[in-house]
Design an enzyme around this catalytic site. Structure first.
Site, PDB file in Angstrom:
ATOM      1  N   HIS A 165      35.851  45.832  41.543  1.00 62.45           N
ATOM      2  CA  HIS A 165      36.638  45.602  40.339  1.00 62.45           C
ATOM      3  C   HIS A 165      35.684  46.023  38.995  1.00 62.45           C
ATOM      4  O   HIS A 165      34.540  45.614  39.082  1.00 62.45           O
ATOM      5  CB  HIS A 165      36.734  44.025  40.208  1.00 62.45           C
ATOM      6  CG  HIS A 165      37.453  43.396  41.268  1.00 62.45           C
ATOM      7  ND1 HIS A 165      38.985  43.833  41.673  1.00 62.45           N
ATOM      8  CD2 HIS A 165      37.064  42.611  42.236  1.00 62.45           C
ATOM      9  CE1 HIS A 165      39.283  43.121  42.968  1.00 62.45           C
ATOM     10  NE2 HIS A 165      38.324  42.135  43.124  1.00 62.45           N
ATOM     11  N   SER A 216      37.229  51.254  40.938  1.00 62.04           N
ATOM     12  CA  SER A 216      37.904  49.889  41.058  1.00 62.04           C
ATOM     13  C   SER A 216      38.378  49.534  42.308  1.00 62.04           C
ATOM     14  O   SER A 216      38.887  50.404  43.032  1.00 62.04           O
ATOM     15  CB  SER A 216      38.658  49.343  39.952  1.00 62.04           C
ATOM     16  OG  SER A 216      38.808  47.953  40.043  1.00 62.04           O
ATOM     17  N   SER A 251      42.359  45.421  38.124  1.00 62.69           N
ATOM     18  CA  SER A 251      41.422  44.711  37.730  1.00 62.69           C
ATOM     19  C   SER A 251      40.458  45.297  36.732  1.00 62.69           C
ATOM     20  O   SER A 251      39.334  44.634  36.404  1.00 62.69           O
ATOM     21  CB  SER A 251      40.856  44.190  38.836  1.00 62.69           C
ATOM     22  OG  SER A 251      40.013  45.171  39.657  1.00 62.69           O
ATOM     23  N   ASP A 264      33.883  46.145  48.154  1.00 63.03           N
ATOM     24  CA  ASP A 264      34.646  44.779  48.136  1.00 63.03           C
ATOM     25  C   ASP A 264      36.186  44.863  48.588  1.00 63.03           C
ATOM     26  O   ASP A 264      36.897  45.601  47.911  1.00 63.03           O
ATOM     27  CB  ASP A 264      34.891  44.630  46.361  1.00 63.03           C
ATOM     28  CG  ASP A 264      35.390  43.409  46.164  1.00 63.03           C
ATOM     29  OD1 ASP A 264      36.060  42.583  47.216  1.00 63.03           O
ATOM     30  OD2 ASP A 264      35.233  42.765  44.896  1.00 63.03           O
ATOM     31  N   GLU A 270      31.373  42.633  49.718  1.00 62.97           N
ATOM     32  CA  GLU A 270      31.325  41.370  48.729  1.00 62.97           C
ATOM     33  C   GLU A 270      32.390  40.266  49.237  1.00 62.97           C
ATOM     34  O   GLU A 270      31.944  39.129  49.015  1.00 62.97           O
ATOM     35  CB  GLU A 270      32.043  42.058  47.322  1.00 62.97           C
ATOM     36  CG  GLU A 270      32.176  41.102  46.178  1.00 62.97           C
ATOM     37  CD  GLU A 270      31.115  40.886  45.445  1.00 62.97           C
ATOM     38  OE1 GLU A 270      30.017  41.182  45.632  1.00 62.97           O
ATOM     39  OE2 GLU A 270      31.206  39.801  44.536  1.00 62.97           O
ATOM     40  N   ASN A 287      29.131  38.236  51.208  1.00 62.07           N
ATOM     41  CA  ASN A 287      30.247  37.208  50.895  1.00 62.07           C
ATOM     42  C   ASN A 287      29.556  35.945  51.383  1.00 62.07           C
ATOM     43  O   ASN A 287      29.675  34.780  51.019  1.00 62.07           O
ATOM     44  CB  ASN A 287      31.583  37.394  51.702  1.00 62.07           C
ATOM     45  CG  ASN A 287      32.649  36.222  51.254  1.00 62.07           C
ATOM     46  OD1 ASN A 287      32.936  35.972  50.133  1.00 62.07           O
ATOM     47  ND2 ASN A 287      32.697  35.631  52.405  1.00 62.07           N
ATOM     48  N   LYS A 294      26.922  33.139  47.284  1.00 63.96           N
ATOM     49  CA  LYS A 294      28.165  33.945  46.877  1.00 63.96           C
ATOM     50  C   LYS A 294      29.462  33.177  47.260  1.00 63.96           C
ATOM     51  O   LYS A 294      30.061  32.646  46.514  1.00 63.96           O
ATOM     52  CB  LYS A 294      28.037  35.299  47.802  1.00 63.96           C
ATOM     53  CG  LYS A 294      29.012  36.482  47.003  1.00 63.96           C
ATOM     54  CD  LYS A 294      30.582  35.842  47.436  1.00 63.96           C
ATOM     55  CE  LYS A 294      31.649  36.904  46.957  1.00 63.96           C
ATOM     56  NZ  LYS A 294      32.954  36.525  47.107  1.00 63.96           N
ATOM     57  N   ASP A 342      30.946  31.760  43.654  1.00 64.54           N
ATOM     58  CA  ASP A 342      31.760  32.694  43.250  1.00 64.54           C
ATOM     59  C   ASP A 342      33.195  32.392  43.732  1.00 64.54           C
ATOM     60  O   ASP A 342      34.189  32.187  43.011  1.00 64.54           O
ATOM     61  CB  ASP A 342      31.463  34.324  43.822  1.00 64.54           C
ATOM     62  CG  ASP A 342      32.331  35.052  43.596  1.00 64.54           C
ATOM     63  OD1 ASP A 342      33.774  34.821  43.690  1.00 64.54           O
ATOM     64  OD2 ASP A 342      31.990  36.370  43.409  1.00 64.54           O
ATOM     65  N   ASN A 343      33.439  32.282  44.961  1.00 60.92           N
ATOM     66  CA  ASN A 343      34.901  31.987  45.776  1.00 60.92           C
ATOM     67  C   ASN A 343      35.198  30.537  45.035  1.00 60.92           C
ATOM     68  O   ASN A 343      36.466  30.436  44.883  1.00 60.92           O
ATOM     69  CB  ASN A 343      34.848  31.842  47.215  1.00 60.92           C
ATOM     70  CG  ASN A 343      34.303  33.144  47.651  1.00 60.92           C
ATOM     71  OD1 ASN A 343      33.610  33.957  46.933  1.00 60.92           O
ATOM     72  ND2 ASN A 343      34.525  33.521  49.020  1.00 60.92           N
ATOM     73  N   CYS A 372      36.667  30.902  41.085  1.00 60.41           N
ATOM     74  CA  CYS A 372      38.208  30.542  40.891  1.00 60.41           C
ATOM     75  C   CYS A 372      38.627  29.364  40.430  1.00 60.41           C
ATOM     76  O   CYS A 372      39.730  29.273  39.622  1.00 60.41           O
ATOM     77  CB  CYS A 372      38.860  30.410  42.277  1.00 60.41           C
ATOM     78  SG  CYS A 372      38.773  32.145  43.257  1.00 60.41           S
ATOM     79  N   HIS A 432      42.617  38.544  48.314  1.00 59.06           N
ATOM     80  CA  HIS A 432      42.354  39.632  48.064  1.00 59.06           C
ATOM     81  C   HIS A 432      43.197  40.946  48.215  1.00 59.06           C
ATOM     82  O   HIS A 432      43.390  41.725  47.180  1.00 59.06           O
ATOM     83  CB  HIS A 432      41.160  40.409  49.098  1.00 59.06           C
ATOM     84  CG  HIS A 432      40.361  41.713  48.508  1.00 59.06           C
ATOM     85  ND1 HIS A 432      39.752  41.695  47.529  1.00 59.06           N
ATOM     86  CD2 HIS A 432      40.739  42.884  48.822  1.00 59.06           C
ATOM     87  CE1 HIS A 432      39.155  43.003  47.268  1.00 59.06           C
ATOM     88  NE2 HIS A 432      39.991  43.797  48.197  1.00 59.06           N
ATOM     89  N   HIS A 471      36.084  36.273  37.115  1.00 61.63           N
ATOM     90  CA  HIS A 471      35.236  35.066  37.085  1.00 61.63           C
ATOM     91  C   HIS A 471      34.081  35.486  35.930  1.00 61.63           C
ATOM     92  O   HIS A 471      33.846  36.327  35.515  1.00 61.63           O
ATOM     93  CB  HIS A 471      34.543  34.834  38.370  1.00 61.63           C
ATOM     94  CG  HIS A 471      35.022  34.599  39.344  1.00 61.63           C
ATOM     95  ND1 HIS A 471      36.356  34.286  39.495  1.00 61.63           N
ATOM     96  CD2 HIS A 471      34.516  34.758  40.925  1.00 61.63           C
ATOM     97  CE1 HIS A 471      36.418  34.023  40.755  1.00 61.63           C
ATOM     98  NE2 HIS A 471      35.726  34.513  41.666  1.00 61.63           N
ATOM     99  N   SER A 473      26.418  36.193  42.820  1.00 63.91           N
ATOM    100  CA  SER A 473      27.214  37.271  43.804  1.00 63.91           C
ATOM    101  C   SER A 473      26.293  38.370  43.674  1.00 63.91           C
ATOM    102  O   SER A 473      25.815  39.202  44.912  1.00 63.91           O
ATOM    103  CB  SER A 473      28.701  37.419  43.417  1.00 63.91           C
ATOM    104  OG  SER A 473      29.171  36.136  43.357  1.00 63.91           O
ATOM    105  N   GLN A 493      24.276  41.260  46.107  1.00 66.03           N
ATOM    106  CA  GLN A 493      24.454  42.643  46.583  1.00 66.03           C
ATOM    107  C   GLN A 493      23.161  43.634  46.158  1.00 66.03           C
ATOM    108  O   GLN A 493      23.172  44.367  47.170  1.00 66.03           O
ATOM    109  CB  GLN A 493      25.422  43.077  45.470  1.00 66.03           C
ATOM    110  CG  GLN A 493      27.007  42.769  45.790  1.00 66.03           C
ATOM    111  CD  GLN A 493      27.602  43.520  46.942  1.00 66.03           C
ATOM    112  OE1 GLN A 493      26.891  44.319  47.352  1.00 66.03           O
ATOM    113  NE2 GLN A 493      28.809  43.253  47.301  1.00 66.03           N
TER     114      GLN A 493
END
Ligand code: NAI
Length: 460
Positions: free
Chosen positions: A53, A76, A81, A128, A187, A212, A217, A221-222, A226, A331, A381, A389, A393
């Protein structure tokens, strides 16, 4: 090459740069890596294809990779996104980027192809969802004479066409590219599933790092990502009052947990559907009613978070009430059977918001055509959680590029001391102070005062 980019409007670059400057103040992990590794240039010689993204936060990731010596080309991983000002700022900075919010599927795969076109070819992938990896591997299989079969979706048809085009233009290109790739860092949950499948079938041609499943992460992040961005997406799309409404969240994994918390925080009455008894019990004990979707179709808002397909099906949507809101934060866009709505009457309300008339006259509000709505209808996010995250990476890219020969063609997770390092880099920003174990205390619980602080099997 100054013009080696496709963005919506390069004049948005100044706006993008200003937001990037703000993002840098919220991304302490990435900034610390620039400080720690800038002089050393561990990524010098790395030619990284990025498929993720194209947001402001990703711009900060890209500039970190460049600060560490890498050459980067970017696309992307989703048609909705991209933040056009972020893409413009990156193009202005001289990084080839191919991304426009609202690009067509054909453009999407063409742009991904363009992100591979380094003059000397790429040697790393930062993925990703796995599309960049899929593109190379599928193309190489086609070059080896394999019949890719009849496409089962509109997108698959586009992918096959793009592969055929590249094969015609540059015979042998996919195989050569596959052989040059030293590793991939992935990711998200869905991309990681694909990598483990490849490993299981003996088809993974290079080492991979599963970003992930770094704790810093998926458990941040998840979940917390969210928690902030789901409701943001619904609000920007619909301005609907959330308080008092009934929302059904399908799936209670990391994304589901954050999504349910997001809606509950906004005052919605949240129900959860789950297939896994452990996650179902977690949802119940977090205070959510665990229900069957079939028995909860009178709700106001429906959100899929499963990474699975055909979760909200046409027979469900036929039963929903007038003006029910339907969206996905997983996703891919196959969690909701959007294709089955194609022959209904669609009224576009604004970008990424459609009203669909069902045969019984009820209307549904569909967000981002079933693609992940927090990035399609909002801006994904916040920077802070993406810093965690993306610090993973960058560490994964350094690891694979500098020590790739120490890895087999398998999927790895970063070692726990690096996971703990990522968390440590984010503590001072939130004013957190870390307690120091005495040597006696550390010995008593079987760790060292410097960490790792948990055994591998610990689940957080
Ligand atoms: P997860 O595996 O932790 O959770 C998915 C849950 O859905 C599981 O507990 C599973 O039992 C449940 N599930 C599967 N099929 C179901 C069904 N038919 N009905 C009810 N429950 C079902 O995965 P995670 O990490 O939560 O990710 C979910 C998806 O979100 C993935 O596609 C991932 O790539 C994506 N993702 C999206 C983000 C975003 O910003 N939009 C951020 C991070 C991940």
């Amino acid at each position: 090459m100054a013009t080696d980019y496709i963005v919506k409007d390069i004049s948005l670059a100044d706006f993008g740069r200003k937001e990037l400057d703000i993002a840098e103040t919220e991304m302490p992990g990435l900034m610390a890596l620039r400080e720690e590794y800038g002089a050393q240039q561990p990524l010098k010689g790395a030619r990284i294809v990025g498929s993720l993204h194209m947001t402001i936060q990703t711009a900060c990731l890209i500039e970190t990779l460049v600060a560490l010596g890498a050459d980067v080309r970017w696309a992307s991983c989703n048609i909705f996104s991209t933040q056009d000002h972020a893409a413009a700022a990156i193009a202005q900075a001289g990084v080839p980027v191919f991304a426009i919010k609202g690009q067509s599927l054909e453009e999407h795969w063409d742009y991904l192809d363009k992100s591979f076109l380094f003059p000397e070819g790429p040697n790393m992938i930062l993925d990703d969802g796995g599309d960049a990896t899929l593109y190379v591997l599928l193309g190489a299989r086609a070059e080896a004479g394999e019949d890719l079969g009849v496409p089962t979706s509109e997108e698959e048809e586009v992918i096959h066409k793009q592969i055929a085009k590249r094969m015609a233009e540059s015979p042998g290109w996919f195989t050569k590219t596959r052989e040059a790739i030293m590793g991939v860092s992935e990711e998200t949950t869905t991309g990681v599933h694909r990598l483990y499948d490849l490993q299981k079938n003996g088809q993974l041609p290079f080492p991979a790092i599963n970003v992930n499943d770094s704790v810093t992460k998926s458990k941040f992040d998840n979940k917390y990502g969210c928690k902030e961005s789901l409701v943001d997406g619904i609000r920007r799309a619909t301005d609907t009052m959330m308080a008092g409404k009934v929302a059904v969240v399908c799936g209670y994994g990391d994304v589901g947990k954050g999504s349910a918390a997001s809606l509950a925080g906004a005052g919605a009455r949240v129900k959860v559907t789950e297939a896994d008894p452990i996650c179902a019990l977690q949802a119940a004990m977090d205070g959510f009613e665990v229900v069957l979707l079939e028995e909860s179709l009178d709700a106001d808002i429906f959100i899929t978070t499963t990474g699975n397909k055909d979760v909200i099906r046409i027979e469900h949507m036929r039963e929903m009430k007038d003006m029910a809101i339907v969206g996905n934060i997983g996703h891919f866009d196959n969690e909701i059977q959007v294709a089955s709505l194609k022959n209904h009457k669609w009224t576009n309300i604004k970008e990424q918001v459609d009203m669909i008339e069902m045969p019984n006259g009820n209307r549904l509000i569909l967000l981002s055509e079933g693609r992940l709505l927090n990035l399609g209808n909002a801006t994904g996010h916040p920077s802070f959680v993406m810093s965690a995250s993306f610090t993973n990476q960058v560490l994964a890219q350094i690891e694979l590029f500098t020590k790739g020969e120490q890895y087999n063609n398998e999927v790895y997770i970063l070692p726990k001391h690096l996971d703990e390092k990522v968390a440590a880099l984010h503590l001072s920003k939130v004013g957190a102070k870390l307690s120091k174990l005495t040597p006696e205390q550390a010995a008593y619980i079987g760790v060292t005062p410097e960490g790792p602080f948990k055994p591998e099997h610990y689940r957080y």
